[in-house]
Design an enzyme around this catalytic site. Sequence first.
Site, PDB file in Angstrom:
ATOM      1  CG  ASP A   1      -1.949   1.072   1.190  1.00 60.65           C
ATOM      2  OD1 ASP A   1      -1.626   2.205   0.766  1.00 60.65           O
ATOM      3  OD2 ASP A   1      -3.098   0.791   1.562  1.00 60.65           O
TER       4      ASP A   1
ATOM      5  CD  GLU B   1      -4.499  -0.512  -1.396  1.00 60.22           C
ATOM      6  OE1 GLU B   1      -4.640  -1.755  -1.470  1.00 60.22           O
ATOM      7  OE2 GLU B   1      -4.980   0.170  -0.471  1.00 60.22           O
TER       8      GLU B   1
ATOM      9  CD  GLU C   1      -6.819   3.965   0.710  1.00 54.95           C
ATOM     10  OE1 GLU C   1      -6.404   2.828   0.407  1.00 54.95           O
ATOM     11  OE2 GLU C   1      -6.545   4.519   1.782  1.00 54.95           O
TER      12      GLU C   1
ATOM     13  CG  ASP D   1     -13.714   4.157   3.239  1.00 52.03           C
ATOM     14  OD1 ASP D   1     -12.738   3.791   3.907  1.00 52.03           O
ATOM     15  OD2 ASP D   1     -14.841   4.385   3.732  1.00 52.03           O
TER      16      ASP D   1
ATOM     17  CG  HIS E   1      -9.960   1.951   2.271  1.00 54.81           C
ATOM     18  ND1 HIS E   1     -10.396   2.945   3.109  1.00 54.81           N
ATOM     19  CD2 HIS E   1      -8.688   1.656   2.671  1.00 54.81           C
ATOM     20  CE1 HIS E   1      -9.428   3.245   3.967  1.00 54.81           C
ATOM     21  NE2 HIS E   1      -8.392   2.480   3.719  1.00 54.81           N
TER      22      HIS E   1
ATOM     23  CD  GLU F   1      -8.205  -2.626   3.631  1.00 56.20           C
ATOM     24  OE1 GLU F   1      -8.910  -1.877   2.927  1.00 56.20           O
ATOM     25  OE2 GLU F   1      -7.092  -2.303   4.101  1.00 56.20           O
TER      26      GLU F   1
HETATM   27  C1  LIG Z   1      -1.777   1.382   5.598  1.00 55.56           C
HETATM   28  C2  LIG Z   1      -2.221   2.528   4.746  1.00 55.56           C
HETATM   29  O1  LIG Z   1      -1.223   3.494   4.704  1.00 55.56           O
HETATM   30  C3  LIG Z   1      -3.517   3.169   5.215  1.00 55.56           C
HETATM   31  O2  LIG Z   1      -3.369   3.607   6.542  1.00 55.56           O
HETATM   32  C4  LIG Z   1      -4.685   2.218   5.113  1.00 55.56           C
HETATM   33  C5  LIG Z   1      -5.018   1.930   3.693  1.00 55.56           C
HETATM   34  O3  LIG Z   1      -4.702   2.672   2.799  1.00 55.56           O
HETATM   35  C6  LIG Z   1      -5.699   0.682   3.361  1.00 55.56           C
HETATM   36  O4  LIG Z   1      -6.148  -0.011   4.272  1.00 55.56           O
HETATM   37  O5  LIG Z   1      -5.824   0.396   2.179  1.00 55.56           O
HETATM   38 MG   LIG Z   2      -4.875   1.672   0.817  1.00 56.32          MG
END
Ligand SMILES: C[C@H](O)[C@H](O)CC(=O)C(=O)O
Ligand SMILES: [Mg+2]
Length: 395
Positions: free
Chosen positions: A215, A241, A269, A292, A319, A339
């Site tokens: 990510d 991602e 997201e 999201d 997301h 997720e």
């Molecule tokens: C981990 C990522 O930086 C963020 O906090 C969460 C995310 O983008 C995701 O779950 O996809």
């Molecule tokens: Mg992400």
Amino acid sequence: MSQIPTIKQVRAYTLKGGGADYHDQADGHWIDDHIATPMSKYPEFRQSRRSFGINVLGTLVVEIEDSAGNVGFAVTTGGEPAAYIVEKHLARFLEGAKVTDIERIWDQMYLSTLYYGRKGIVINTISGVDLAMWDLLGKVRGEPVHQLLGGAVRDELQFYATGARPDLAQNMGFIGGKMPLHHGPAEGEEGLRRNLEELATMRERVGPDFWLMLDCWMSLDLNYATRLAQGAQAHGLKWIEEALPPDDYWGYAALKKNVPTGMLVTTGEHEATRWGFRQLLEMGCCDIIQPDVGWCGGITELLKISALADAHQALVIPHGSSVYSYHFVATRHNSPFAEFLMMAPKADEVVPMFHPQLLGEPVPVQGRMRLSALDKPGFGVELNPACELQRPYTH
Ligand SMILES: C[C@H](O)[C@H](O)CC(=O)C(=O)O
Ligand SMILES: [Mg+2]
């Protein structure tokens, strides 16, 4: 037919401390440990995302009460500015309307905010109101939201885990692990080498077959993302991602052509509405879109986004977004898995994604969730009375 209740009152509250604003965590949490971001080019904002204000908004709680005394609610990211928008602007479209008027209310909220909205906090706010409407309708009908959406297409959801420890997630039964990228382009060749080393180390721990993803949280440029993807192929990276800023549709279209065959490009997201996703899909930007549910326009808009994605042969893997995503994913053929964000500070145990704000929030067991865990009216959760709500505005 029994009379349909009308909406009596809309109320907006704020909350701090994790939950729907899941980046609002205490020191020492994996989610705030030198994660690559667009702000990483400024060394003073590199170590912590909270240092540049990732958690300034907090949670918005929307409550909608109907004439029969039913109360629907939802949480999303948005805090005080979002509470202002609900109370001073959007409430007028709900109060007095029927609890079934979801489509018209969405349209009125979107059109009336076009001159200052379209994306970001305004669409988060509209999403929160929309989700509270679906929760209310479920409670009025005594049915879970997945049933209102046309019914589930599977008896069980399967999850991958996002967190710093895919190796632990593997032991917990998840189908894959998505790690945060730690170093951005400003950290040069040394940073790129470290990123690839971290991936290689994790691949060694989890073996050849477990899905591993990276990510990048909007932190890269096309050249860096391409080199990262090419280097990551040797370590079996399943997808890269959100490599680029969300407005760079052209960069995503180029990245999708540049990545090694078989590696997937995912994003979305921080994208919103059918219009934003139309752009991603028509320009061939990615293989999987990741709206999201609390930020893209709510369930009402996600139904449209999902249909659009289906016609472009793209999967929709929302997301985060906890129960709002679970109820949706259960009903869509083109959302074959979901997720789960690991909110334990060391990513070493499963805790509810929106902890501590919701009571009754289901979690995956051995990386799976039975549909029966979602068989309660609405989204099946309640606000935790231990979390102190503030109502900064009224109308
Ligand atoms: C981990 C990522 O930086 C963020 O906090 C969460 C995310 O983008 C995701 O779950 O996809
Ligand atoms: Mg992400």
